[in-house]
Write a protein that holds these residues in place. Structure first.
Motif, PDB file in Angstrom:
ATOM      1  N   CYS A   1     127.301  -5.088  29.009  1.00  0.00           N
ATOM      2  CA  CYS A   1     127.100  -4.822  27.576  1.00  0.00           C
ATOM      3  C   CYS A   1     127.525  -5.990  26.683  1.00  0.00           C
ATOM      4  O   CYS A   1     127.473  -5.892  25.461  1.00  0.00           O
ATOM      5  N   GLY A   2     128.006  -7.076  27.282  1.00  0.00           N
ATOM      6  CA  GLY A   2     128.366  -8.241  26.478  1.00  0.00           C
ATOM      7  C   GLY A   2     129.615  -8.077  25.648  1.00  0.00           C
ATOM      8  O   GLY A   2     129.704  -8.566  24.528  1.00  0.00           O
ATOM      9  N   VAL A   3     130.617  -7.357  26.181  1.00  0.00           N
ATOM     10  CA  VAL A   3     131.885  -7.227  25.468  1.00  0.00           C
ATOM     11  C   VAL A   3     133.023  -7.693  26.377  1.00  0.00           C
ATOM     12  O   VAL A   3     132.800  -8.129  27.509  1.00  0.00           O
ATOM     13  N   VAL A   4     134.247  -7.603  25.834  1.00  0.00           N
ATOM     14  CA  VAL A   4     135.417  -8.048  26.591  1.00  0.00           C
ATOM     15  C   VAL A   4     136.072  -6.834  27.239  1.00  0.00           C
ATOM     16  O   VAL A   4     136.343  -5.839  26.553  1.00  0.00           O
ATOM     17  N   GLY A   5     136.312  -6.895  28.541  1.00  0.00           N
ATOM     18  CA  GLY A   5     136.962  -5.775  29.225  1.00  0.00           C
ATOM     19  C   GLY A   5     138.089  -6.263  30.112  1.00  0.00           C
ATOM     20  O   GLY A   5     137.910  -7.186  30.898  1.00  0.00           O
TER      21      GLY A   5
ATOM     22  N   THR B   1     136.723  -4.371  24.176  1.00  0.00           N
ATOM     23  CA  THR B   1     136.804  -4.838  22.790  1.00  0.00           C
ATOM     24  C   THR B   1     135.696  -5.845  22.489  1.00  0.00           C
ATOM     25  O   THR B   1     135.021  -6.333  23.390  1.00  0.00           O
ATOM     26  N   LYS B   2     135.580  -6.156  21.190  1.00  0.00           N
ATOM     27  CA  LYS B   2     134.521  -7.076  20.784  1.00  0.00           C
ATOM     28  C   LYS B   2     134.927  -8.530  20.983  1.00  0.00           C
ATOM     29  O   LYS B   2     134.069  -9.411  21.022  1.00  0.00           O
ATOM     30  N   ASP B   3     136.242  -8.784  21.031  1.00  0.00           N
ATOM     31  CA  ASP B   3     136.666 -10.157  21.335  1.00  0.00           C
ATOM     32  C   ASP B   3     138.016 -10.146  22.052  1.00  0.00           C
ATOM     33  O   ASP B   3     138.614  -9.082  22.259  1.00  0.00           O
ATOM     34  N   VAL B   4     138.449 -11.346  22.423  1.00  0.00           N
ATOM     35  CA  VAL B   4     139.668 -11.454  23.235  1.00  0.00           C
ATOM     36  C   VAL B   4     140.915 -11.101  22.417  1.00  0.00           C
ATOM     37  O   VAL B   4     141.859 -10.511  22.926  1.00  0.00           O
ATOM     38  N   ARG B   5     140.898 -11.429  21.123  1.00  0.00           N
ATOM     39  CA  ARG B   5     142.073 -11.128  20.305  1.00  0.00           C
ATOM     40  C   ARG B   5     142.320  -9.609  20.275  1.00  0.00           C
ATOM     41  O   ARG B   5     143.453  -9.144  20.426  1.00  0.00           O
ATOM     42  N   ASP B   6     141.260  -8.843  20.078  1.00  0.00           N
ATOM     43  CA  ASP B   6     141.417  -7.384  20.086  1.00  0.00           C
ATOM     44  C   ASP B   6     141.929  -6.890  21.451  1.00  0.00           C
ATOM     45  O   ASP B   6     142.714  -5.955  21.531  1.00  0.00           O
ATOM     46  N   SER B   7     141.464  -7.552  22.499  1.00  0.00           N
ATOM     47  CA  SER B   7     141.894  -7.157  23.836  1.00  0.00           C
ATOM     48  C   SER B   7     143.407  -7.320  23.971  1.00  0.00           C
ATOM     49  O   SER B   7     144.113  -6.434  24.483  1.00  0.00           O
ATOM     50  N   ALA B   8     143.910  -8.452  23.482  1.00  0.00           N
ATOM     51  CA  ALA B   8     145.353  -8.710  23.548  1.00  0.00           C
ATOM     52  C   ALA B   8     146.115  -7.717  22.679  1.00  0.00           C
ATOM     53  O   ALA B   8     147.178  -7.197  23.067  1.00  0.00           O
ATOM     54  N   LEU B   9     145.551  -7.441  21.507  1.00  0.00           N
ATOM     55  CA  LEU B   9     146.189  -6.525  20.556  1.00  0.00           C
ATOM     56  C   LEU B   9     146.315  -5.115  21.150  1.00  0.00           C
ATOM     57  O   LEU B   9     147.373  -4.475  21.089  1.00  0.00           O
ATOM     58  N   LEU B  10     145.239  -4.654  21.746  1.00  0.00           N
ATOM     59  CA  LEU B  10     145.244  -3.305  22.307  1.00  0.00           C
ATOM     60  C   LEU B  10     146.135  -3.246  23.559  1.00  0.00           C
ATOM     61  O   LEU B  10     146.843  -2.260  23.789  1.00  0.00           O
ATOM     62  N   THR B  11     146.139  -4.314  24.340  1.00  0.00           N
ATOM     63  CA  THR B  11     147.010  -4.354  25.514  1.00  0.00           C
ATOM     64  C   THR B  11     148.475  -4.308  25.090  1.00  0.00           C
ATOM     65  O   THR B  11     149.300  -3.627  25.713  1.00  0.00           O
ATOM     66  N   ASN B  12     148.798  -5.014  24.029  1.00  0.00           N
ATOM     67  CA  ASN B  12     150.169  -4.976  23.487  1.00  0.00           C
ATOM     68  C   ASN B  12     150.632  -3.540  23.290  1.00  0.00           C
ATOM     69  O   ASN B  12     151.779  -3.201  23.551  1.00  0.00           O
ATOM     70  N   ILE B  13     149.719  -2.713  22.807  1.00  0.00           N
ATOM     71  CA  ILE B  13     150.102  -1.345  22.446  1.00  0.00           C
ATOM     72  C   ILE B  13     150.216  -0.437  23.663  1.00  0.00           C
ATOM     73  O   ILE B  13     151.141   0.356  23.769  1.00  0.00           O
TER      74      ILE B  13
ATOM     75  N   LEU C   1     142.104  -3.852  44.665  1.00  0.00           N
ATOM     76  CA  LEU C   1     142.764  -3.766  45.967  1.00  0.00           C
ATOM     77  C   LEU C   1     144.031  -4.614  45.980  1.00  0.00           C
ATOM     78  O   LEU C   1     145.024  -4.254  46.599  1.00  0.00           O
ATOM     79  N   ALA C   2     143.993  -5.767  45.301  1.00  0.00           N
ATOM     80  CA  ALA C   2     145.147  -6.659  45.279  1.00  0.00           C
ATOM     81  C   ALA C   2     146.116  -6.319  44.151  1.00  0.00           C
ATOM     82  O   ALA C   2     147.204  -6.878  44.069  1.00  0.00           O
ATOM     83  N   GLY C   3     145.718  -5.423  43.243  1.00  0.00           N
ATOM     84  CA  GLY C   3     146.577  -4.998  42.142  1.00  0.00           C
ATOM     85  C   GLY C   3     146.675  -5.995  41.003  1.00  0.00           C
ATOM     86  O   GLY C   3     147.470  -5.836  40.088  1.00  0.00           O
ATOM     87  N   ILE C   4     145.854  -7.049  41.055  1.00  0.00           N
ATOM     88  CA  ILE C   4     145.980  -8.132  40.064  1.00  0.00           C
ATOM     89  C   ILE C   4     145.124  -7.866  38.823  1.00  0.00           C
ATOM     90  O   ILE C   4     144.196  -7.066  38.873  1.00  0.00           O
ATOM     91  N   PRO C   5     145.429  -8.546  37.706  1.00  0.00           N
ATOM     92  CA  PRO C   5     144.647  -8.326  36.489  1.00  0.00           C
ATOM     93  C   PRO C   5     143.346  -9.127  36.504  1.00  0.00           C
ATOM     94  O   PRO C   5     143.252 -10.165  37.160  1.00  0.00           O
ATOM     95  N   GLY C   6     142.357  -8.613  35.785  1.00  0.00           N
ATOM     96  CA  GLY C   6     141.087  -9.312  35.666  1.00  0.00           C
ATOM     97  C   GLY C   6     140.470  -9.017  34.313  1.00  0.00           C
ATOM     98  O   GLY C   6     140.631  -7.924  33.766  1.00  0.00           O
ATOM     99  N   ILE C   7     139.783 -10.001  33.776  1.00  0.00           N
ATOM    100  CA  ILE C   7     139.123  -9.802  32.478  1.00  0.00           C
ATOM    101  C   ILE C   7     137.658 -10.247  32.609  1.00  0.00           C
ATOM    102  O   ILE C   7     137.358 -11.161  33.369  1.00  0.00           O
ATOM    103  N   SER C   8     136.781  -9.545  31.921  1.00  0.00           N
ATOM    104  CA  SER C   8     135.389  -9.982  31.862  1.00  0.00           C
ATOM    105  C   SER C   8     135.062 -10.328  30.419  1.00  0.00           C
ATOM    106  O   SER C   8     135.349  -9.541  29.506  1.00  0.00           O
ATOM    107  N   ILE C   9     134.479 -11.529  30.243  1.00  0.00           N
ATOM    108  CA  ILE C   9     134.088 -11.937  28.890  1.00  0.00           C
ATOM    109  C   ILE C   9     132.628 -12.382  28.928  1.00  0.00           C
ATOM    110  O   ILE C   9     132.125 -12.804  29.966  1.00  0.00           O
TER     111      ILE C   9
END
Lengths: 477, 483, 95
Positions: free
Chosen positions: B180-184, B211-223, B430-438
């Motif tokens: 969908c062309g968003v940040v996850g 989220t629509k961009d990386v900043r929102d992703s960080a903001l929501l993760t903070n919460i 499986l490895a428990g590590i974080p991943g982001i798609s942009i």
């Protein structure tokens, strides 16, 4: 007999905690249905378990008391099966890494001591309660999530009496730790048995039946006796024992097959992903070990050693921890080296009063302070009152909370040992019972006891029977 | 002003400057949903969105000032339908909030009262397996939005949501974000509490932002991040301020490019687009080198054993006793076992049945060692692959999915082909590590392509830094679908 | 490993899911394909490899034994398909 029975017991003990094993709901017994539940113990979607610290400590304590090796690394597993009393349709239990394993419990049976092996000790959550009505079953989840410890013995008991002794010793040991109530009637101790028979001398185990639904210690003994007899009769009549679950029907004194489709049970155990493992350091284990009090068998050995008790007397006195402590106070306070007089009172009149009054047979429930008991025993030992009078004084003490001295004074019970005052009574009795006197003189010794009895009656039991007997003998010689 | 098109941080700036109000934001959002959701169907009961309203108790001093967040249908919200898009949970209103919901409310967010669509119980990669019907890709409604958090991703992409929460068990946030062309973001396992997330596979599930961009992703993760005493698997590691990692600088960043992710099966357009993105990162100062994750090919089979085994147990509780659907049969004549079997036979959709049966099989007597236990061992090997790589890489870059979005109904009859669309995302779970798609570009036909960045456990800051730098140097996140 | 109708029937019984005949046939076929795919794991040497049930080195997560308030009865039963007084009702269980 050609056959011997082999019995293994699976005992579930409800641990004494304020809250359930995986959530903060109260474990209080007997509250309104579904009033002690929350999303976690109801297994609502999305909820997660968190282990109660006290539950783990209690489990380690019991494992150590049963001489199990406490596993350094322990974890929980899911046991999957569908039943309406199981909120998640799986039970959080322990499969291959239980808290404790390979312990033992020493028991006393006819003919001496015996050691019964403990296979494993593991934690699990209890299920809810089902109530069956005419056309519907009702579920109450108050009990769901109450912490249970399952203690599995090795199949090393060979009679209902041994099984009974094992249960008694287990209950006693656990009660000493103060980590469980162990009340079978209330369901805080439950016992299932695996029973099989084999020809004497055979080493291989026979096909076992699992007996459930035994609700008292006596029930266990009776059910096992019945089941062993049933199996032997069945085999002797050419039948075959089938592996099945049988329920004990206490009313009719029989076990009967559950007859449910004995589907191959497949619990699909796998590690509980919601609970990370628990690692016990030797230091933790040592700390918990330090909190374990002297256990019944150690206490009995010490009583024998320090107070010169017989093994039998010591065994009786240590069953219940509070009573054992009470008994020790009494023995310590009792003057002199020989503690037998006070011990006889404890396991005799006191225990029988306790059994009559409380049912549970708890000495401390009688409310007799050690010094008061010693005072009473003192009166008897000094022959100021007879043994019989002493028992009556004891009853009075329990009822009125008065001291023995006050009761003896109030009821004017001091024995008459003074020969002068007794002689008058004796002469009157001799005059009034000519026939008996004659019989005695002709050699019927029984007549003397009758005459002693008459004097006792006349003095309202206050005469010292020994003195009376001596005096009578002298007079009639 | 088209408020619905804005990110959360932009809306916060406007509110802060007194240029808009929460009422205006809600009005615009409702209007947008009214205009587009009949095409996209991101929400489960979209007729109810008109009732969506400003939460009255929102405090003006709060961090989020009442800005709404859209929630996937598998995250419990007290008093609001939470049904996992399954018939078997129809009508379920949890009497409790998930920990992430509580945290959001405490931060002053409004919980959007209608849930985002998903594959039933998160079983799927296309959001076609929903009891409420499929969601469509806002970039082309003939295509799937990905899944299972397809509703959340499509809502954000279509500007029907400011931002959203999804859950990711094998790629369920990252793959729809890519489609969908968003940040996850899928955070590290244990970073965000799972309490109140209706479990699919307990050892893999993690909640994360779309989220629509990386900043929102960080903001929501903070919460939403942080230790939760209600979740024994959440980790007590301090949560940094992730917005602090939003630095446009990747100079010296050591980037691993796993060769196993660029072989057969990858769509040529996806390959080219991701290679361009890698070149861009090199241009920005990143040090890229080829690496190997040798057990990659086993990730999908391992996943389908572990995830379905756990699911078969997690979903046992849906039995018609305490909540949700119960088969309506003659009460007096139905036995207990029949009630169970009918309720579950009627209540679960095809994919749910398939996975429950597979998982039951993998755990059943005689197969446990060959399937489940073996899968846990291979999981160890997959984890080791990443441990080795992160010894001398800061992050790993891959395509998020081997292909762009596929057509609705294209894979629904072929479960294996569907499973393979998670090929590149599953390993992180499986490895428990974080991943982001942009977003990293588009195919010729205009479908978004996603770039996946992976890092070591609790290294979300590395992801945000790399993602932010790339995003701010490219135009992709600014493009909007025409609806 | 062949997944036939019997295997599917057995597993569906364990999972308490009623399947139509048509579903059973289709699922047997699909699961057969999936299991064949999964069987790729048999090629991996897992000797001396310990299984991973928990991906993070977290351990000893414990809770103090302090009671918290339980759920009020109306919330307990609010979602129940068959509430009966304060109980959950289920079809009569015959043992």
């Amino acid at each position: 007999m050609k056959y011997e029975a082999v019995i293994g017991l699976e005992v579930h003990v409800q641990l004494k905690t304020n809250t359930k094993i995986f959530c903060g709901c109260s474990t209080e017994f007997g509250r309104e249905p579904n009033s002690q539940v929350c999303p976690v113990c109801l297994g609502f979607p999305g909820v997660l378990p968190v282990l109660n610290k006290t539950v783990l400590e209690h489990a380690v304590k019991i494992s150590l008391a049963l001489d199990c090796s406490v596993q350094e690394y322990t974890k929980f597993d899911r046991k999957n099966y569908f039943y309406p009393d199981l909120p998640k349709d799986f039970q959080i239990s322990q499969y291959d890494l239980p808290v404790g394993r390979d312990g033992f419990l020493d028991i006393t049976v006819e003919g001496g001591e015996k050691r019964v092996g403990i296979l494993r000790v593991h934690l699990e959550e209890d299920a809810g309660k089902l109530i069956h009505k005419d056309d519907i079953s009702l579920v109450d989840f108050n009990r769901a999530g109450v912490p249970l410890l399952e203690i599995v013995s090795r199949p090393e008991m060979y009679s209902p009496e041994e099984a009974h002794a094992y249960l008694t010793a287990l209950k006693s040991a656990i009660e000493y730790l103060d980590v469980a109530d162990c009340d079978m009637e209330k369901g805080s101790l439950r016992c299932d048995a695996n029973v099989s028979i084999r020809p004497r001398g055979e080493r291989e185990l026979g096909t076992k039946a699992e007996v459930k639904n035994m609700n008292s210690f006596k029930g266990v003994k009776d059910a096992l006796a019945y089941e062993i007899k049933r199996q032997i009769e069945s085999v002797e009549n050419g039948g075959k024992i089938i592996q099945e679950t049988r329920l004990w029907d206490a009313k009719n004194g029989k076990t009967f097959s559950m007859r449910s489709k004995e589907e191959a049970k497949d619990y699909r155990y796998f590690p509980e992903p919601d609970l990370p493992p628990f690692v016990m350091t030797l230091e933790n284990i040592r700390k918990i070990k330090e909190t374990i009090p002297e256990l019944p068998r150690e206490k009995a050995a010490r009583f024998i050693r320090e107070y010169g008790l017989s093994a039998y007397d010591a065994g009786i006195l240590v069953v219940n921890k509070k009573d054992a402590e009470y008994a020790e106070e009494c023995m310590r306070a009792y003057p002199g080296e020989n503690k037998k007089p006070v011990v006889n009172w404890l396991i005799g009149p006191l225990l029988s009063e306790a059994n009559n009054r409380t049912g549970g047979g708890e000495l401390t429930a009688l409310g007799i302070l050690p010094e008061r008991l010693i005072e009473l025993v003192g009166f008897v030992q000094a022959e100021q009152i007879s043994n019989l009078t002493g028992k009556s004084v004891l009853t009075d003490m329990i009822d009125t909370r008065e001291s023995a001295a006050d009761i003896i004074k109030r009821r004017n019970l001091i024995q008459i040992s003074d020969t002068g005052s007794l002689e008058t009574h004796i002469e009157e009795i001799i005059k009034a019972n000519v026939q008996s006197v004659e019989s005695y003189k002709q050699g019927k010794t029984g007549a003397l006891m009758f005459l002693v009895g008459q004097v006792m009656k006349k003095t309202q039991g206050k005469a010292n029977p020994k003195v009376v007997q001596e005096l009578l003998k002298k007079k009639l010689a | 002003m088209e408020l619905a098109k804005l990110t959360c941080h932009e809306l916060l700036d406007l509110i802060g400057a007194g240029k808009t109000s929460l009422e205006d934001i809600f009005d615009d959002l409702r209007k947008r949903i009214g205009q587009t959701d009949h095409k996209v169907r991101a929400y489960v009961r979209n007729s109810q969105t008109e009732n969506a309203d400003v939460c009255p108790e929102i405090c003006a001093q709060s961090i989020l000032k009442g800005i709404p967040v859209t929630i996937k249908d598998n995250i419990c919200t007290e008093g609001l339908n939470t049904e996992c898009c399954s018939r078997i949970l129809s009508g379920f209103r949890p009497p409790y909030d998930a920990t992430v919901i509580r945290k959001l409310k405490e931060a002053g967010a409004s919980i959007f009262p209608v849930k985002a669509n998903m594959d039933e119980f998160a079983f799927g990669s296309s959001t076609e397996n929903s009891y409420f019907g499929p969601t469509r890709n806002p970039w082309d409604v003939k295509y799937v939005p990905g899944g299972s958090s397809g509703g959340s991703a499509a809502a954000v992409a279509a500007d029907e949501a400011v931002w959203a929460l999804g859950s990711d068990t094998g790629g369920s946030i990252r793959q729809p974000a890519a489609f969908c062309g968003v940040v996850g973001l899928k955070p590290t396992y244990g970073r965000v509490s799972r309490y109140g997330l209706i479990a699919f596979a307990s050892s893999l599930d993690q909640i994360g932002p779309l989220t629509k961009d990386v900043r929102d992703s960080a903001l929501l993760t903070n919460i939403i991040a942080g230790y939760d005493p209600r979740d024994s698997t959440s980790v007590d590691v301090e949560v940094p301020d992730y917005t602090g990692a939003l630095v446009k600088d990747v100079k010296g960043l050591r980037v691993g490019i796993p060769k196993e992710y660029f072989v057969e099966g990858i769509d040529p357009e996806v390959k080219r687009t991701v290679e361009d993105a890698i070149q861009k990162l090199k241009d920005l100062g990143g040090i890229c080198k080829e690496i190997s994750l040798p057990h990659t090919r086993y990730a999908v089979p391992v996943y389908y054993i572990i995830a379905t085994a756990e699911a078969s147990s997690n979903l046992a509780r849906f039995d018609g006793v305490q909540y949700g659907y119960r088969s309506l049969q003659d009460k007096a004549k139905t036995s207990l076992i029949e009630m169970y079997a009918r309720t579950r036979g009627e209540g679960f959709g095809q994919e749910a049945k398939r996975r429950i049966l597979l998982g039951t099989f993998a755990l059943s007597h005689g197969y446990y060692d060959a399937y489940y236990l073996r899968a846990l061992k291979v999981r160890t090997l997959i984890k080791r692959d990443f441990d080795d790589v992160f010894k001398d890489c800061d992050c790993v870059i891959t395509p998020t999915s081997p292909t762009p979005a596929f057509k609705i109904n294209e894979r629904i009859e072929d479960p294996l082909k569907m499973y393979l669309s998670d090929l590149y995302t599953i390993s992180a779970n499986l490895a428990g590590i974080p991943g982001i798609s942009i977003p990293c570009g588009f195919t010729k036909s205009g479908l978004p392509v996603g770039l996946q960045i992976l890092a070591g456990s609790f290294r979300e800051e590395t992801l945000f830094r790399a993602a932010y730098t790339y995003e701010q140097s490219t135009p992709w996140h600014l493009q909007k679908p025409e609806l | 490993m062949a997944i036939n109708k019997e295997v599917v029937d057995h597993v569906a019984y364990l999972a308490r899911i009623r399947l139509s005949d048509e579903e059973t046939v289709r699922l047997a076929q699909q699961l057969e394909g999936i299991v064949a795919f999964i069987d790729a794991l048999k090629n991996v040497n897992v000797e001396h490899i310990s299984p991973t049930s928990h991906i993070l080195p977290v351990q000893n997560v414990l809770r103090d034994d302090v009671p918290v308030r339980s759920l009020p009865i109306d919330k307990v039963l609010v979602n129940a398909p068959q509430p009966e007084g304060d109980f959950f009702g289920v079809p009569k269980i015959i043992e």
